[in-house]
Design a protein around this motif. Sequence first.
Motif, PDB file in Angstrom:
ATOM      1  N   GLN A 100      45.483  36.841  18.606  1.00 11.68           N
ATOM      2  CA  GLN A 100      44.670  36.246  17.549  1.00 11.68           C
ATOM      3  C   GLN A 100      44.995  36.929  16.236  1.00 11.68           C
ATOM      4  N   GLU A 138      40.744  33.916  12.053  1.00  8.01           N
ATOM      5  CA  GLU A 138      39.553  33.366  12.706  1.00  8.01           C
ATOM      6  C   GLU A 138      39.923  32.241  13.668  1.00  8.01           C
ATOM      7  N   ASN A 139      40.797  31.334  13.183  1.00  9.97           N
ATOM      8  CA  ASN A 139      41.195  30.199  14.027  1.00  9.97           C
ATOM      9  C   ASN A 139      42.694  30.134  14.202  1.00  9.97           C
ATOM     10  N   SER A 140      43.360  31.250  14.025  1.00 13.02           N
ATOM     11  CA  SER A 140      44.809  31.184  14.151  1.00 13.02           C
ATOM     12  C   SER A 140      45.336  32.213  15.143  1.00 13.02           C
ATOM     13  N   ASN A 196      40.482  23.815  18.436  1.00 10.16           N
ATOM     14  CA  ASN A 196      40.388  23.896  16.975  1.00 10.16           C
ATOM     15  C   ASN A 196      41.053  25.145  16.417  1.00 10.16           C
ATOM     16  N   SER A 197      42.216  25.439  16.930  1.00 13.68           N
ATOM     17  CA  SER A 197      42.942  26.583  16.396  1.00 13.68           C
ATOM     18  C   SER A 197      44.350  26.165  15.995  1.00 13.68           C
TER      19      SER A 197
END
Length: 160
Positions: A62, A65-67, A92-93
């Motif tokens: 990771q 946050e979303n990547s 949702n990444s």
Amino acid sequence: MHIHAYEKLWLALSIVLILLLIGSVTYGAVGPGIAMVSDSGGQIDATALDEDDRFADPRVEQVGENSYEVYVVAFQYGFDPGTIDPIVVPENSEVTFYITSPDVIHGFEVVGTNANTMVVPGEVAEITVEANEPREYGIVCNEYCGAGHHDMEGTMEVVT
Ligand code: CUA
């Protein structure tokens, strides 16, 4: 030979145009060239993947946050991670794959996404996908790489 003033003007203008053309061609060659270098994951010593931060320990990491970044080794015959353990990312990444090979040319295609690239020893392929819906994807090698080519596959799971 006498050159008319207008001819001198046109001569000057055409020289300017030629210089502009050369400039734009040069700039064009440099511009996308640099972009392509940053779009690829760069070069790597295929015989020393175990000394590389990313590929000594192939994994999902990771980075925001979303990547997520996924470091994948494509080998005869499988993907690490992917084949023995699935690649798992949350829904949702944004997922960027960095893929390389220690042996021969492979393919890396996440079936049903835009992730589809050649994997060349000595080079790092980089490709980004949006993982939105939770579902399972197949990963396949689409470059003939030897007797086990048809069994070279893996899985990516997008989970809630
Ligand atoms: Cu690896 Cu085909």
